[in-house]
Write a protein that holds these residues in place. Structure first.
Motif, short mmCIF file in Angstrom:
data_model
loop_
_atom_site.label_atom_id
_atom_site.label_comp_id
_atom_site.label_asym_id
_atom_site.label_seq_id
_atom_site.Cartn_x
_atom_site.Cartn_y
_atom_site.Cartn_z
N ASP A 178 0.82 -1.21 0.00
CA ASP A 178 0.00 0.00 0.00
C ASP A 178 0.85 1.26 0.00
O ASP A 178 0.34 2.37 0.14
CB ASP A 178 -0.98 0.01 1.18
CG ASP A 178 -0.29 0.02 2.53
OD1 ASP A 178 0.95 -0.07 2.59
OD2 ASP A 178 -1.01 0.11 3.55
N GLY A 179 2.16 1.10 -0.16
CA GLY A 179 3.06 2.24 -0.23
C GLY A 179 3.54 2.74 1.13
O GLY A 179 4.28 3.71 1.20
N GLU A 180 3.14 2.07 2.19
CA GLU A 180 3.55 2.45 3.54
C GLU A 180 4.15 1.25 4.26
O GLU A 180 3.77 0.12 4.00
CB GLU A 180 2.35 2.92 4.36
CG GLU A 180 1.67 4.16 3.85
CD GLU A 180 0.50 4.56 4.74
OE1 GLU A 180 0.55 4.28 5.96
OE2 GLU A 180 -0.44 5.14 4.22
N LEU A 181 5.06 1.54 5.16
CA LEU A 181 5.59 0.51 6.05
C LEU A 181 5.34 0.99 7.47
O LEU A 181 6.22 1.53 8.13
CB LEU A 181 7.09 0.28 5.80
CG LEU A 181 7.47 -0.50 4.56
CD1 LEU A 181 8.97 -0.52 4.34
CD2 LEU A 181 6.93 -1.91 4.63
N GLY A 185 11.46 -2.77 -7.40
CA GLY A 185 10.02 -2.62 -7.27
C GLY A 185 9.33 -3.84 -6.69
O GLY A 185 9.89 -4.94 -6.64
N LEU A 186 8.11 -3.62 -6.27
CA LEU A 186 7.30 -4.66 -5.63
C LEU A 186 7.07 -5.85 -6.55
O LEU A 186 7.20 -7.00 -6.14
CB LEU A 186 5.96 -4.06 -5.19
CG LEU A 186 5.06 -4.95 -4.37
CD1 LEU A 186 5.59 -5.07 -2.95
CD2 LEU A 186 3.64 -4.41 -4.34
N LEU A 230 -5.92 -5.30 -1.21
CA LEU A 230 -6.78 -6.35 -1.75
C LEU A 230 -6.37 -6.74 -3.17
O LEU A 230 -6.39 -7.92 -3.53
CB LEU A 230 -8.25 -5.89 -1.70
CG LEU A 230 -8.78 -5.65 -0.28
CD1 LEU A 230 -10.19 -5.07 -0.34
CD2 LEU A 230 -8.72 -6.91 0.56
N SER A 231 -5.97 -5.76 -3.96
CA SER A 231 -5.46 -6.03 -5.30
C SER A 231 -4.18 -6.86 -5.23
O SER A 231 -3.99 -7.80 -6.00
CB SER A 231 -5.22 -4.71 -6.04
OG SER A 231 -4.65 -4.95 -7.30
N PHE A 232 -3.30 -6.51 -4.30
CA PHE A 232 -2.06 -7.26 -4.12
C PHE A 232 -2.36 -8.72 -3.82
O PHE A 232 -1.76 -9.62 -4.42
CB PHE A 232 -1.22 -6.66 -2.99
CG PHE A 232 -0.06 -7.53 -2.59
CD1 PHE A 232 1.09 -7.55 -3.34
CD2 PHE A 232 -0.13 -8.35 -1.47
CE1 PHE A 232 2.17 -8.37 -3.00
CE2 PHE A 232 0.92 -9.17 -1.11
CZ PHE A 232 2.08 -9.18 -1.87
N LEU A 233 -3.29 -8.97 -2.89
CA LEU A 233 -3.63 -10.36 -2.55
C LEU A 233 -4.18 -11.11 -3.75
O LEU A 233 -3.84 -12.28 -3.97
CB LEU A 233 -4.64 -10.40 -1.40
CG LEU A 233 -4.10 -10.11 -0.02
CD1 LEU A 233 -5.23 -10.13 1.00
CD2 LEU A 233 -3.01 -11.09 0.37
#
Length: 141
Positions: free
Chosen positions: A24-27, A68-69, A107-110
């Protein structure tokens, strides 16, 4: 000097965990704490020193920041097989639920991770549903 890459199942599993908390761009601190907790009771991480664990996460962060991710996840998935893939998806979902907020990016990542892991739609849905039930606040009024 060559870019670092994910080279083992142990690194891959940790990479999936890192990707889940970073998608989500945050840690956030809560997510990093949850990541460490998810790994520290598992083999081989429970035998890692604080330095070894820190070095592993630093290497994976270097891949995340440099490549990148998507690249981090692609490299990780290629190192996992069978039950490792199922557990990686469950752990990623668990980490995404750690802060009790699921963003569209998470949710998109999952969804994308489930596809990349090639578990089959039905099995992936089962895993994600069980983790969702686990995190449901069923006692809230």
């Amino acid at each position: 000097m060559a870019s670092p890459s994910v080279e083992s199942a142990a690194e891959a599993f940790a990479a999936i965990a890192l990707a889940a908390v970073a998608c989500d761009g945050e840690l956030a601190n809560l997510e990093i704490r949850a990541l460490r907790q998810q790994l520290e009771f598992r083999t081989p991480y429970r035998h890692y020193s604080e330095k070894t664990m820190g070095d592993l996460l630093d290497r994976l962060l270097a891949i995340l920041r440099g490549e990148g991710l998507s690249t981090l996840v692609t490299q990780a998935v290629s190192q996992l097989e069978g039950a490792q893939r199922e557990t990686a998806l469950a752990m990623a979902a668990n980490l995404i639920h750690a802060d009790h907020i699921q963003t569209p990016e998470e949710l998109s990542f999952l969804s994308q991770l489930a596809e990349q892991l090639e578990l089959g739609a039905e099995r992936a849905t089962q895993i994600l549903e069980v983790i969702s039930v686990l995190h449901r606040d069923s006692l809230a009024g």
